[in-house]
Design an enzyme around this catalytic site. Structure first.
Site, PDB file in Angstrom:
ATOM      1  N   ASP A  86     -12.493  -5.264  -2.436  1.00 27.97           N
ATOM      2  CA  ASP A  86     -13.331  -6.477  -2.462  1.00 27.97           C
ATOM      3  C   ASP A  86     -14.695  -6.142  -1.858  1.00 27.97           C
ATOM      4  O   ASP A  86     -14.886  -5.059  -1.322  1.00 27.97           O
ATOM      5  CB  ASP A  86     -12.659  -7.605  -1.654  1.00 27.97           C
ATOM      6  CG  ASP A  86     -12.404  -7.191  -0.220  1.00 27.97           C
ATOM      7  OD1 ASP A  86     -11.276  -6.796   0.088  1.00 27.97           O
ATOM      8  OD2 ASP A  86     -13.328  -7.216   0.605  1.00 27.97           O
ATOM      9  N   GLY A 120     -12.983  -3.485   2.438  1.00 27.91           N
ATOM     10  CA  GLY A 120     -14.045  -4.306   1.862  1.00 27.91           C
ATOM     11  C   GLY A 120     -15.346  -3.515   1.871  1.00 27.91           C
ATOM     12  O   GLY A 120     -15.697  -2.882   2.875  1.00 27.91           O
ATOM     13  N   MET A 152      -9.304  -2.762   8.981  1.00 28.35           N
ATOM     14  CA  MET A 152      -8.815  -3.301  10.253  1.00 28.35           C
ATOM     15  C   MET A 152      -7.971  -2.331  11.082  1.00 28.35           C
ATOM     16  O   MET A 152      -7.395  -2.746  12.079  1.00 28.35           O
ATOM     17  CB  MET A 152      -8.023  -4.594   9.974  1.00 28.35           C
ATOM     18  CG  MET A 152      -8.866  -5.665   9.307  1.00 28.35           C
ATOM     19  SD  MET A 152      -7.953  -7.167   8.915  1.00 28.35           S
ATOM     20  CE  MET A 152      -7.432  -7.709  10.533  1.00 28.35           C
ATOM     21  N   GLU A 153      -7.896  -1.065  10.659  1.00 26.19           N
ATOM     22  CA  GLU A 153      -6.987  -0.156  11.380  1.00 26.19           C
ATOM     23  C   GLU A 153      -7.508   1.264  11.613  1.00 26.19           C
ATOM     24  O   GLU A 153      -7.149   1.902  12.611  1.00 26.19           O
ATOM     25  CB  GLU A 153      -5.643  -0.014  10.608  1.00 26.19           C
ATOM     26  CG  GLU A 153      -4.832  -1.274  10.461  1.00 26.19           C
ATOM     27  CD  GLU A 153      -5.270  -2.144   9.277  1.00 26.19           C
ATOM     28  OE1 GLU A 153      -5.983  -1.617   8.388  1.00 26.19           O
ATOM     29  OE2 GLU A 153      -4.940  -3.340   9.226  1.00 26.19           O
ATOM     30  N   GLU A 204       0.825  -1.215   0.000  1.00 27.12           N
ATOM     31  CA  GLU A 204       0.000   0.000   0.000  1.00 27.12           C
ATOM     32  C   GLU A 204       0.859   1.265   0.000  1.00 27.12           C
ATOM     33  O   GLU A 204       0.370   2.335  -0.335  1.00 27.12           O
ATOM     34  CB  GLU A 204      -0.959  -0.010   1.200  1.00 27.12           C
ATOM     35  CG  GLU A 204      -2.070  -1.034   1.019  1.00 27.12           C
ATOM     36  CD  GLU A 204      -2.872  -1.297   2.280  1.00 27.12           C
ATOM     37  OE1 GLU A 204      -4.041  -1.685   2.164  1.00 27.12           O
ATOM     38  OE2 GLU A 204      -2.333  -1.153   3.398  1.00 27.12           O
TER      39      GLU A 204
HETATM   40  N1  ADE Z   1      -9.499  -4.786   3.993  1.00 26.28           N
HETATM   41  C1  ADE Z   1      -9.762  -5.026   2.696  1.00 26.28           C
HETATM   42  N2  ADE Z   1     -10.780  -5.899   2.553  1.00 26.28           N
HETATM   43  C2  ADE Z   1     -11.185  -6.208   3.807  1.00 26.28           C
HETATM   44  C3  ADE Z   1     -12.179  -7.062   4.321  1.00 26.28           C
HETATM   45  N3  ADE Z   1     -12.964  -7.761   3.508  1.00 26.28           N
HETATM   46  N4  ADE Z   1     -12.310  -7.152   5.677  1.00 26.28           N
HETATM   47  C4  ADE Z   1     -11.500  -6.427   6.486  1.00 26.28           C
HETATM   48  N5  ADE Z   1     -10.535  -5.621   6.059  1.00 26.28           N
HETATM   49  C5  ADE Z   1     -10.376  -5.510   4.723  1.00 26.28           C
END
Ligand code: ADE
Length: 247
Positions: A213, A78, A189-190, A12
């Site tokens: 995604d 996501g 996640m951060e 990234e």
């Molecule tokens: N970062 C990118 N895609 C993710 C997902 N599906 N869940 C959590 N963090 C992500």
């Protein structure tokens, strides 16, 4: 002005690292802090590792040891909202920790952070506007190398981002999150951990995420493809345009 730039994965931020005029690299707590000039500003660039704890350590170190004045988190997410597609950019206007819940103790509501009295961390409106302009400029640049054929031209969204220590790859979990946090755009996640650290230190921050995604069964494959081939160009292209607007 000194800017802290964080990405959770090396891919990234590696394109930014290539362009950083590096003055020194400092190792601290298992992370490499790259100090130098990028897009006309003094920057400290670092890959935080995944998750809220890793991101909190990194943000705190940027503030305490390197004295940064702003933190920008850049990376992928996501999609939770059905309006979002891979390649869209989301700028957080508020962030929530979707796995934080001490409500069973009977004192606080779900998501509420003890001693802060809030569940959401809000982002400065002027910073959001500048980030939005930069992301729109990047996406409208037809020549940018981040537009492989599988991506339609993305759009920029501003809204709620939720963070938790889970990679989400199941429709049931997305549905649960949609019901619990109705205006949620995407998960990662951060971001909300960095937001909490910055909030507690009084440091302005931005969280900018590109959708990699749809947080469903195909998320692991889509995520990896995006991380390998595309994510670095988005981080670089957006920050290269944003930073001159901040200084
Ligand atoms: N970062 C990118 N895609 C993710 C997902 N599906 N869940 C959590 N963090 C992500």
């Amino acid at each position: 002005m000194k800017l802290g730039i964080i990405g959770a994965m090396p891919q990234e931020i590696d394109r930014i690292a290539e362009e950083l005029e590096t003055e020194s690299i400092v190792e601290a707590g298992g992370r490499s802090y790259h100090m130098g000039r990028f897009a006309g500003a003094d920057c400290v660039l670092v890959f935080s590792h995944w998750g809220k704890v890793a991101a909190s350590i990194t943000a705190t170190t940027l503030i305490e040891r390197f004295g940064v004045d702003y933190i920008i988190f850049t990376g992928v997410a996501g999609a939770v909202s059905q309006h979002l597609n891979v390649g869209d950019v989301v700028i957080a206007d508020r962030l929530i920790q979707h796995d934080f819940d001490v409500s069973a103790a009977g004192i606080l509501s779900k998501y509420e952070i003890p001693f802060l009295g809030i569940s959401y961390f809000s982002v400065d409106a002027t910073l959001i506007e500048l980030a939005k302009q930069a992301a729109e400029e990047f996406l409208s640049n037809k020549d940018h190398p981040a537009a492989p054929s599988f991506l339609k031209r993305g759009s920029v969204y501003v809204g709620t981002i939720a963070s938790g220590d889970q990679f989400i790859a199941h429709p049931d979990k997305i549905e649960e999150l949609r019901t619990a946090i109705p205006d949620l755009l995407c998960v990662e996640m951060e971001g909300a951990a960095v937001a909490q650290v910055c909030h507690e230190y009084g440091i302005p921050y931005l969280v900018i995420r590109t959708i990699s995604d749809k947080a469903d069964h195909s998320a692991p494959m889509d995520f990896l493809t995006f991380i390998r081939n595309v994510a670095r160009h988005y981080s670089y292209g957006i920050l290269q345009r944003l930073i001159p607007k901040l200084i």
